[in-house]
Design a protein around this motif. Sequence first.
Motif, mmCIF file in Angstrom:
data_model
loop_
_atom_site.group_PDB
_atom_site.id
_atom_site.type_symbol
_atom_site.label_atom_id
_atom_site.label_comp_id
_atom_site.label_asym_id
_atom_site.label_seq_id
_atom_site.Cartn_x
_atom_site.Cartn_y
_atom_site.Cartn_z
ATOM 1 N N THR A 59 0.994 -1.427 -0.097
ATOM 2 C CA THR A 59 0.204 0.061 -0.128
ATOM 3 C C THR A 59 0.899 1.131 -0.020
ATOM 4 O OG1 THR A 59 -0.142 0.230 2.528
ATOM 5 C CG2 THR A 59 -1.807 -1.245 1.213
ATOM 6 N N GLY A 60 0.376 2.395 -0.445
ATOM 7 C CA GLY A 60 0.957 3.683 -0.546
ATOM 8 C C GLY A 60 1.544 4.165 -1.863
ATOM 9 N N ASP A 61 2.303 4.968 -2.276
ATOM 10 C CA ASP A 61 2.781 5.513 -3.300
ATOM 11 C C ASP A 61 3.864 4.734 -3.907
ATOM 12 O OD1 ASP A 61 3.012 7.430 -5.261
ATOM 13 O OD2 ASP A 61 3.848 9.067 -3.883
ATOM 14 N N PHE A 62 3.541 3.849 -4.940
ATOM 15 C CA PHE A 62 4.478 2.942 -5.418
ATOM 16 C C PHE A 62 3.949 2.587 -6.867
ATOM 17 C CE2 PHE A 62 0.986 0.276 -3.921
ATOM 18 C CZ PHE A 62 0.842 -0.624 -4.977
ATOM 19 N N LYS A 63 4.675 1.904 -7.593
ATOM 20 C CA LYS A 63 4.408 1.319 -8.947
ATOM 21 C C LYS A 63 5.266 0.307 -9.048
ATOM 22 C CE LYS A 63 4.244 2.569 -13.605
ATOM 23 N NZ LYS A 63 4.599 3.841 -14.770
ATOM 24 N N ILE A 64 4.686 -0.910 -9.603
ATOM 25 C CA ILE A 64 5.261 -2.063 -10.221
ATOM 26 C C ILE A 64 5.603 -1.867 -11.810
ATOM 27 C CG2 ILE A 64 5.424 -4.640 -10.656
ATOM 28 C CD1 ILE A 64 4.882 -3.798 -7.557
ATOM 29 N N LEU A 86 9.848 -3.197 -8.062
ATOM 30 C CA LEU A 86 8.918 -2.055 -7.272
ATOM 31 C C LEU A 86 9.639 -0.776 -7.119
ATOM 32 C CD1 LEU A 86 6.831 -1.547 -5.346
ATOM 33 C CD2 LEU A 86 8.091 -2.330 -3.499
ATOM 34 N N THR A 87 9.176 0.159 -7.300
ATOM 35 C CA THR A 87 9.914 1.589 -7.273
ATOM 36 C C THR A 87 8.817 2.410 -6.516
ATOM 37 O OG1 THR A 87 10.351 3.538 -8.417
ATOM 38 C CG2 THR A 87 8.660 2.297 -9.546
ATOM 39 N N VAL A 88 9.391 3.329 -5.547
ATOM 40 C CA VAL A 88 8.684 4.179 -4.772
ATOM 41 C C VAL A 88 9.504 5.624 -4.709
ATOM 42 C CG1 VAL A 88 8.061 4.891 -2.101
ATOM 43 C CG2 VAL A 88 7.857 2.431 -3.006
ATOM 44 N N PRO A 89 8.657 6.800 -4.953
ATOM 45 C CA PRO A 89 7.223 6.727 -5.208
ATOM 46 C C PRO A 89 6.934 6.828 -6.871
ATOM 47 C CG PRO A 89 8.205 9.058 -4.899
ATOM 48 C CD PRO A 89 9.095 7.883 -4.937
ATOM 49 N N ASN A 90 5.602 7.177 -6.859
ATOM 50 C CA ASN A 90 5.038 6.839 -8.077
ATOM 51 C C ASN A 90 4.417 8.216 -8.548
ATOM 52 O OD1 ASN A 90 3.856 5.988 -10.773
ATOM 53 N ND2 ASN A 90 2.043 5.435 -9.816
ATOM 54 N N SER A 91 3.377 8.759 -7.951
ATOM 55 C CA SER A 91 2.652 9.939 -8.412
ATOM 56 C C SER A 91 3.329 11.385 -8.113
ATOM 57 C CB SER A 91 1.285 9.899 -7.685
ATOM 58 O OG SER A 91 1.096 9.927 -6.284
ATOM 59 N N THR A 92 4.078 11.235 -6.886
ATOM 60 C CA THR A 92 4.554 12.686 -6.499
ATOM 61 C C THR A 92 6.289 12.204 -6.506
ATOM 62 O OG1 THR A 92 4.393 12.244 -4.108
ATOM 63 C CG2 THR A 92 2.781 13.154 -5.564
ATOM 64 N N SER A 93 6.910 13.239 -6.099
ATOM 65 C CA SER A 93 8.469 13.103 -6.110
ATOM 66 C C SER A 93 8.677 12.817 -4.575
ATOM 67 C CB SER A 93 9.148 14.319 -6.504
ATOM 68 O OG SER A 93 8.768 15.628 -5.722
ATOM 69 N N THR A 94 7.767 12.861 -3.587
ATOM 70 C CA THR A 94 8.019 12.410 -2.462
ATOM 71 C C THR A 94 7.029 11.472 -1.881
ATOM 72 O OG1 THR A 94 8.913 14.432 -1.892
ATOM 73 C CG2 THR A 94 7.969 13.219 0.105
ATOM 74 N N ALA A 97 5.608 3.519 0.752
ATOM 75 C CA ALA A 97 4.840 2.682 0.551
ATOM 76 C C ALA A 97 5.207 1.511 1.500
ATOM 77 C CB ALA A 97 4.852 1.976 -0.803
ATOM 78 N N ASP A 98 4.159 0.672 2.096
ATOM 79 C CA ASP A 98 4.499 -0.553 2.879
ATOM 80 C C ASP A 98 4.326 -2.012 2.126
ATOM 81 O OD1 ASP A 98 4.804 1.536 4.926
ATOM 82 O OD2 ASP A 98 2.894 0.959 6.277
ATOM 83 N N LEU A 99 5.394 -2.485 2.478
ATOM 84 C CA LEU A 99 5.311 -3.863 1.848
ATOM 85 C C LEU A 99 5.096 -4.815 3.027
ATOM 86 C CD1 LEU A 99 5.467 -5.877 -0.688
ATOM 87 C CD2 LEU A 99 7.940 -5.587 -0.352
ATOM 88 N N ILE A 167 10.955 -9.597 11.634
ATOM 89 C CA ILE A 167 10.596 -8.631 10.803
ATOM 90 C C ILE A 167 9.351 -9.039 9.867
ATOM 91 C CG2 ILE A 167 11.422 -7.466 8.403
ATOM 92 C CD1 ILE A 167 14.327 -8.186 9.727
ATOM 93 N N ALA A 168 8.362 -8.021 9.884
ATOM 94 C CA ALA A 168 6.974 -8.560 9.123
ATOM 95 C C ALA A 168 6.847 -7.588 8.120
ATOM 96 C CB ALA A 168 5.890 -8.504 10.128
ATOM 97 N N GLY A 169 7.512 -6.415 7.831
ATOM 98 C CA GLY A 169 7.103 -5.630 6.905
ATOM 99 C C GLY A 169 8.271 -4.616 6.554
ATOM 100 N N LEU A 170 8.444 -4.023 5.284
ATOM 101 C CA LEU A 170 9.264 -3.051 4.979
ATOM 102 C C LEU A 170 8.554 -1.500 4.702
ATOM 103 C CD1 LEU A 170 11.267 -5.027 2.291
ATOM 104 C CD2 LEU A 170 11.758 -4.782 4.707
ATOM 105 N N ARG A 171 8.927 -0.373 5.146
ATOM 106 C CA ARG A 171 8.245 0.638 4.755
ATOM 107 C C ARG A 171 9.546 1.466 3.875
ATOM 108 N NH1 ARG A 171 5.804 3.531 9.234
ATOM 109 N NH2 ARG A 171 4.109 2.139 8.526
ATOM 110 N N LEU A 172 9.170 1.577 2.597
ATOM 111 C CA LEU A 172 10.140 2.362 1.550
ATOM 112 C C LEU A 172 9.670 3.722 1.418
ATOM 113 C CD1 LEU A 172 9.994 -0.754 0.938
ATOM 114 C CD2 LEU A 172 10.906 0.044 -1.314
ATOM 115 N N SER A 173 10.732 4.865 1.732
ATOM 116 C CA SER A 173 10.246 6.194 1.415
ATOM 117 C C SER A 173 11.481 6.791 0.633
ATOM 118 C CB SER A 173 10.114 6.929 3.083
ATOM 119 O OG SER A 173 9.114 6.022 3.774
ATOM 120 N N SER A 174 10.921 7.799 -0.054
ATOM 121 C CA SER A 174 11.997 8.545 -0.744
ATOM 122 C C SER A 174 11.381 9.977 -0.970
ATOM 123 C CB SER A 174 12.243 7.983 -2.079
ATOM 124 O OG SER A 174 13.229 8.489 -2.884
ATOM 125 N N THR A 175 12.352 11.122 -0.974
ATOM 126 C CA THR A 175 12.057 12.614 -1.065
ATOM 127 C C THR A 175 12.290 12.764 -2.173
ATOM 128 O OG1 THR A 175 14.060 13.034 -0.055
ATOM 129 C CG2 THR A 175 12.136 12.885 1.368
#
Length: 219
Positions: A59-64, A86-94, A97-99, A167-175
């Motif tokens: 979920t979040g701002d991502f794109k396959i 997988l790439t983060v983000p998709n719709s904006t430059s910041t 997404a949670d995997l 570890i149960a999940g990854l949160r990927l963030s980028s500015t």
Amino acid sequence: MTRLLIAGITSALLAGSASAAITVSTSTSGTNPASDPGYAGLALIYDFDTKSPAAGNLTGDFKIEVAPGTGIAAAPAGTPAGTKFLTVPNSTSTGSADLLLGGEFSKVSFYWGSIDDYNTLQLLDKFGMVIHSVTGLGLPAPVAANGNQSAPTSNRRVTFASTSRNIAGLRLSSTNYAFEIDSVAGAVPEPATWAMMLGGFGLLGAAARRRRTVASVLA
């Protein structure tokens, strides 16, 4: 005596939890352009092709994206053309997404492409709590967080190993554009680790029951 026993067991368990840490290591093919050195000894969780997250697990701002990607998001070096990543983000430059990984793992590994200093990775436990955080700039040497799309110093398999909270999940963030990963793999906790934890809590329960029994007799 019973109080001392309970206090000792509790202190040992808490000390073990407090001293637990996430260790971070990286590896590469050593070639230029780089390629994924693989995840030997681990089980593939997602490759975003044959194994992709089920609905709600990403979920979040991502794109396959499809390799080689776009000018905004480039596939990790060596990713075969036509395969997905997988790439983060998709719709904006910041964005972020949670995997969710669909389980708990003592070790998680993924291929991180064109590592940038503005990429941030957070590890999540089963409750969604952050248990570790690292930026591209904070990865151990010889990683170079300069966004190079082919160099082995900035296209590396990164592995996180936990000695306590799984570890149960990854949160990927980028500015900025972008944070790209592929081929997520993991290892389940060793049975001996679970046995040790359960045994410790069992001793706590037994000590507590003994204390109640003694108190009842004295009363």
